[in-house]
Motif scaffolding. Structure first.
Motif, PDB file in Angstrom:
ATOM      1  N   LEU A  93     -58.781  55.600 -92.514  1.00  0.00           N
ATOM      2  CA  LEU A  93     -58.749  55.274 -91.088  1.00  0.00           C
ATOM      3  C   LEU A  93     -57.413  54.683 -90.669  1.00  0.00           C
ATOM      4  O   LEU A  93     -56.979  54.871 -89.522  1.00  0.00           O
ATOM      5  N   LEU A  94     -56.759  53.966 -91.573  1.00  0.00           N
ATOM      6  CA  LEU A  94     -55.437  53.427 -91.247  1.00  0.00           C
ATOM      7  C   LEU A  94     -54.430  54.546 -90.995  1.00  0.00           C
ATOM      8  O   LEU A  94     -53.450  54.339 -90.279  1.00  0.00           O
ATOM      9  N   ARG A  95     -54.679  55.717 -91.560  1.00  0.00           N
ATOM     10  CA  ARG A  95     -53.813  56.873 -91.284  1.00  0.00           C
ATOM     11  C   ARG A  95     -54.188  57.542 -89.965  1.00  0.00           C
ATOM     12  O   ARG A  95     -53.422  58.359 -89.439  1.00  0.00           O
ATOM     13  N   HIS A  96     -55.375  57.233 -89.466  1.00  0.00           N
ATOM     14  CA  HIS A  96     -55.875  57.823 -88.217  1.00  0.00           C
ATOM     15  C   HIS A  96     -56.456  56.680 -87.357  1.00  0.00           C
ATOM     16  O   HIS A  96     -57.674  56.609 -87.138  1.00  0.00           O
ATOM     17  N   PRO A  97     -55.629  55.775 -86.845  1.00  0.00           N
ATOM     18  CA  PRO A  97     -56.135  54.554 -86.203  1.00  0.00           C
ATOM     19  C   PRO A  97     -56.913  54.772 -84.915  1.00  0.00           C
ATOM     20  O   PRO A  97     -57.535  53.840 -84.404  1.00  0.00           O
ATOM     21  N   TRP A  98     -56.924  55.974 -84.392  1.00  0.00           N
ATOM     22  CA  TRP A  98     -57.686  56.299 -83.189  1.00  0.00           C
ATOM     23  C   TRP A  98     -59.162  56.556 -83.492  1.00  0.00           C
ATOM     24  O   TRP A  98     -59.990  56.596 -82.581  1.00  0.00           O
TER      25      TRP A  98
END
Length: 215
Positions: A93-98
């Protein structure tokens, strides 16, 4: 070469990663893919279906990250394995914070989100949890089971008027904010959802659940 659904969803995720979720429109996505917007409807019914598909792509990435942990069946260490599972999900999720904000808006259950919770439940049940305690545990973990914390306080977005509060009316909150500051070096998914705070809350919950499990 004909466009595929996987290409459409992958491009949507890439666009959200690069420019934020608000950039993901059918028109913008079509432009990124070099096609007419109407051609996207052969692969997704509309924007909401596109966003549901983007969740599926990221959750498949989460599942792959968890598979890479090599957790045995049955688990030999429910607490350590569940902690590793949740932190692996958070790393994705940190790579995709949206994604956390998007997950909170979905009207229907995602099969891959359900599969993630099935894995979490397996680890607890094999670790000695009855289903009643595991049910309570899932409620206590909430979004942390997926790797993020829902915000208690959220500052207004840039450009929007902030609520004007007098610190003298909230002395304890004011003292806390003056003493404690989140570091910009700590990976974050929200205003207060940095890595240190997330792991503090997660460990507190897991330790408490172990106490209840072994009582």
């Amino acid at each position: 070469m004909a466009l595929t659904r996987d290409q459409v969803l992958g491009a949507a995720v890439a666009l959200a990663d690069a420019e934020g979720l608000s950039a993901v429109t059918m028109r913008r996505l079509a432009g990124a893919l070099g096609v007419e917007a109407m051609s996207l409807y052969h692969h997704v019914r509309g924007k909401e279906a596109l966003l549901d598909g983007a969740v599926e792509v990221v959750m498949a990435e989460v599942a792959a990250a968890i598979d890479d942990l090599g957790i045995p069946e049955p688990t030999q260490d429910w607490q350590g394995d569940l902690r590793a599972t949740i932190l692996a999900s958070r790393e994705v999720l940190l790579r995709h914070p949206w994604v956390p904000g998007l997950l909170e808006t979905r009207a229907s259950l995602s099969p891959t989100v359900v599969a993630h919770h099935e894995h979490v439940l397996r680890l607890m049940h094999e670790g000695g949890f009855g289903y009643d305690l595991a049910h309570h545990a899932l409620h206590a973990l909430g979004s942390r089971a997926l790797g993020f914390s829902q915000e208690l306080f959220q500052p207004a977005p840039d450009g929007e008027e902030q609520v004007d509060l007098d610190p003298a009316d909230f002395p304890h909150l004011g003292a806390m904010v003056a003493e404690v500051a989140h570091t910009v070096d700590d990976p974050t998914l929200g205003w207060c959802d940095d890595q240190t705070e997330f792991e503090f809350s997660l460990d507190l919950l897991l330790d408490g659940l172990e106490r209840l499990r072994s009582a």
